[in-house]
Design an enzyme around this catalytic site. Sequence first.
Site, PDB file in Angstrom:
ATOM      1  N   TYR A  51       2.709  -1.062  -6.371  1.00  0.00           N
ATOM      2  CA  TYR A  51       3.185  -0.661  -7.700  1.00  0.00           C
ATOM      3  C   TYR A  51       3.778  -1.789  -8.522  1.00  0.00           C
ATOM      4  O   TYR A  51       3.902  -1.654  -9.727  1.00  0.00           O
ATOM      5  CB  TYR A  51       4.211   0.488  -7.589  1.00  0.00           C
ATOM      6  CG  TYR A  51       5.281   0.249  -6.560  1.00  0.00           C
ATOM      7  CD1 TYR A  51       5.126   0.739  -5.271  1.00  0.00           C
ATOM      8  CD2 TYR A  51       6.416  -0.465  -6.877  1.00  0.00           C
ATOM      9  CE1 TYR A  51       6.079   0.506  -4.317  1.00  0.00           C
ATOM     10  CE2 TYR A  51       7.388  -0.690  -5.918  1.00  0.00           C
ATOM     11  CZ  TYR A  51       7.210  -0.208  -4.648  1.00  0.00           C
ATOM     12  OH  TYR A  51       8.150  -0.439  -3.702  1.00  0.00           O
TER      13      TYR A  51
ATOM     14  N   THR B 105      10.989   1.888   6.937  1.00  0.00           N
ATOM     15  CA  THR B 105       9.833   1.228   6.311  1.00  0.00           C
ATOM     16  C   THR B 105       9.282   0.149   7.242  1.00  0.00           C
ATOM     17  O   THR B 105       9.712   0.024   8.400  1.00  0.00           O
ATOM     18  CB  THR B 105      10.194   0.728   4.894  1.00  0.00           C
ATOM     19  OG1 THR B 105       8.998   0.270   4.268  1.00  0.00           O
ATOM     20  CG2 THR B 105      11.214  -0.395   4.906  1.00  0.00           C
TER      21      THR B 105
ATOM     22  N   SER C  75      13.610  -3.767  -1.342  1.00  0.00           N
ATOM     23  CA  SER C  75      13.354  -2.324  -1.500  1.00  0.00           C
ATOM     24  C   SER C  75      13.971  -1.761  -2.780  1.00  0.00           C
ATOM     25  O   SER C  75      15.104  -2.083  -3.142  1.00  0.00           O
ATOM     26  CB  SER C  75      13.937  -1.572  -0.298  1.00  0.00           C
ATOM     27  OG  SER C  75      13.816  -0.182  -0.508  1.00  0.00           O
ATOM     28  N   LEU C  76      13.208  -0.887  -3.433  1.00  0.00           N
ATOM     29  CA  LEU C  76      13.737  -0.199  -4.624  1.00  0.00           C
ATOM     30  C   LEU C  76      14.459   1.086  -4.249  1.00  0.00           C
ATOM     31  O   LEU C  76      15.119   1.704  -5.085  1.00  0.00           O
ATOM     32  CB  LEU C  76      12.582   0.160  -5.570  1.00  0.00           C
ATOM     33  CG  LEU C  76      11.953  -0.954  -6.377  1.00  0.00           C
ATOM     34  CD1 LEU C  76      10.810  -0.403  -7.214  1.00  0.00           C
ATOM     35  CD2 LEU C  76      12.987  -1.627  -7.296  1.00  0.00           C
TER      36      LEU C  76
ATOM     37  N   ASN D 289       8.761   8.166   7.948  1.00  0.00           N
ATOM     38  CA  ASN D 289       9.435   7.354   6.922  1.00  0.00           C
ATOM     39  C   ASN D 289      10.817   7.921   6.565  1.00  0.00           C
ATOM     40  O   ASN D 289      11.547   7.302   5.796  1.00  0.00           O
ATOM     41  CB  ASN D 289       8.574   7.211   5.657  1.00  0.00           C
ATOM     42  CG  ASN D 289       8.645   8.427   4.759  1.00  0.00           C
ATOM     43  OD1 ASN D 289       8.869   9.549   5.219  1.00  0.00           O
ATOM     44  ND2 ASN D 289       8.461   8.227   3.472  1.00  0.00           N
TER      45      ASN D 289
ATOM     46  N   ASP E 234       5.553  10.404   2.621  1.00  0.00           N
ATOM     47  CA  ASP E 234       4.636   9.568   1.821  1.00  0.00           C
ATOM     48  C   ASP E 234       3.441  10.377   1.299  1.00  0.00           C
ATOM     49  O   ASP E 234       3.021  10.212   0.154  1.00  0.00           O
ATOM     50  CB  ASP E 234       4.107   8.391   2.659  1.00  0.00           C
ATOM     51  CG  ASP E 234       5.112   7.258   2.782  1.00  0.00           C
ATOM     52  OD1 ASP E 234       5.978   7.126   1.891  1.00  0.00           O
ATOM     53  OD2 ASP E 234       5.034   6.505   3.768  1.00  0.00           O
TER      54      ASP E 234
ATOM     55  N   LYS F 103       7.787   2.110  11.052  1.00  0.00           N
ATOM     56  CA  LYS F 103       7.437   3.523  10.850  1.00  0.00           C
ATOM     57  C   LYS F 103       6.822   4.193  12.083  1.00  0.00           C
ATOM     58  O   LYS F 103       6.971   5.397  12.263  1.00  0.00           O
ATOM     59  CB  LYS F 103       6.466   3.658   9.669  1.00  0.00           C
ATOM     60  CG  LYS F 103       7.118   3.498   8.313  1.00  0.00           C
ATOM     61  CD  LYS F 103       6.091   3.744   7.207  1.00  0.00           C
ATOM     62  CE  LYS F 103       6.718   3.652   5.845  1.00  0.00           C
ATOM     63  NZ  LYS F 103       5.769   3.919   4.767  1.00  0.00           N
TER      64      LYS F 103
ATOM     65  N   THR G  15     -10.810  -3.178   9.883  1.00  0.00           N
ATOM     66  CA  THR G  15     -10.922  -2.880  11.319  1.00  0.00           C
ATOM     67  C   THR G  15     -11.448  -1.459  11.453  1.00  0.00           C
ATOM     68  O   THR G  15     -10.705  -0.484  11.277  1.00  0.00           O
ATOM     69  CB  THR G  15      -9.539  -3.024  12.006  1.00  0.00           C
ATOM     70  OG1 THR G  15      -8.982  -4.287  11.641  1.00  0.00           O
ATOM     71  CG2 THR G  15      -9.634  -2.908  13.511  1.00  0.00           C
TER      72      THR G  15
ATOM     73  N   ASN H  52     -12.190   0.637   6.213  1.00  0.00           N
ATOM     74  CA  ASN H  52     -11.182  -0.328   6.658  1.00  0.00           C
ATOM     75  C   ASN H  52     -11.837  -1.545   7.272  1.00  0.00           C
ATOM     76  O   ASN H  52     -12.936  -1.470   7.825  1.00  0.00           O
ATOM     77  CB  ASN H  52     -10.233   0.326   7.685  1.00  0.00           C
ATOM     78  CG  ASN H  52      -8.970  -0.494   7.879  1.00  0.00           C
ATOM     79  OD1 ASN H  52      -8.417  -1.023   6.901  1.00  0.00           O
ATOM     80  ND2 ASN H  52      -8.504  -0.639   9.104  1.00  0.00           N
TER      81      ASN H  52
ATOM     82  N   LYS I 134      -9.810   1.571  13.539  1.00  0.00           N
ATOM     83  CA  LYS I 134      -8.651   2.322  13.001  1.00  0.00           C
ATOM     84  C   LYS I 134      -9.131   3.441  12.090  1.00  0.00           C
ATOM     85  O   LYS I 134      -8.608   4.554  12.127  1.00  0.00           O
ATOM     86  CB  LYS I 134      -7.739   1.380  12.201  1.00  0.00           C
ATOM     87  CG  LYS I 134      -6.885   0.482  13.044  1.00  0.00           C
ATOM     88  CD  LYS I 134      -5.739  -0.019  12.160  1.00  0.00           C
ATOM     89  CE  LYS I 134      -5.364  -1.426  12.448  1.00  0.00           C
ATOM     90  NZ  LYS I 134      -4.505  -2.016  11.422  1.00  0.00           N
TER      91      LYS I 134
END
Length: 283
Positions: free
Chosen positions: A227, A69, A22-23, A94, A109, A73, A159, A157, A162
Amino acid sequence: MNEKESSKSQLYGIMGWPVGHSLSPFLHNAGYRALGLNAHYAVFEVKPDNLGYAVLGARSLGIDGINVTVPHKVAVMDFLDTIDKTAERIGAVNTICVDGDKMIGHNTDGIGFIQMLQKENVSLAGKRVAVLGGGGAARAVAAAAADEKPEQLRIFNRTLEKAEKMAASLSTPELTVTAHPLDDATSLLPECHICVQATSIGLDPASPGPVPLDWVTPDHAVVDLIYNPPTNFLKTAKEKGAKTIGGYGMLVYQAAVAFKLWTGRDAPVDEMWRGGEEAMKRR
Ligand code: NDP
């Protein structure tokens, strides 16, 4: 740090599994340093079976705020006292704030996504928007996008169920959100203005992405929430002349919103941005 200072320090952190990559610690700790806050942000590796104990432990230890995370979540919502309206609508948390003995779930988010687009001068108002994905990130992005008054919002998606659930929960009298199988994306995407890649498929460096990009022109904007490193999907869209946006801005802005919720101070976004970038360079 002397003993007196450490006894007053605030403790924040992130719970995930795995979460070592994680950042977030680099973003938040850079922010505390920039404002001279006596605070620290730590990483908590929490196995799924231990999530309830971890939340109870955080509460008992007086931890001041927690990011959550993958994969916690959704599951964490069962252990909190209150879920705010945005997190409820997204169906995931989150960020946890502590208010006295109450733990409150938020989701930053979606606002992080919108602030990233604002930084890039991209508006969703009146636009035809496509979101690829049906997981937690896609839900946050689609919910935030629905609030920006797009002309059209389509969710694709693998699936389908969803995507259908998301579309039904986000549709309003003003906006009919539609759900489609990912396989239909090629025929429907050319008419969209903005395409947001919110699946996890691009985490595989060999993957070209979830859908072909033959339809992309310089009139399109293509966003990939992944990212680092830049995905093949985003690289291809750039080669075709589209405006491309990687998800790092979303990571920074969601952190900045959490920072403000916890500390009450405006986040030093530039310093947080640099803190995360420097950590990426060291990897
Ligand atoms: P989830 O695990 O909740 O969802 C994963 C999504 O990817 C699902 O829609 C899943 O489809 C789809 N998917 C996975 N593999 C494939 C495949 N082979 N073919 C087609 N679709 C596939 O993950 P999140 O929603 O939490 O995260 C998605 C991505 O967004 C991650 O890569 C993450 O790095 C990024 N992210 C970035 C953030 C940022 O701040 N920039 C914040 C959060 C996430 P299905 O439903 O059919 O299984």
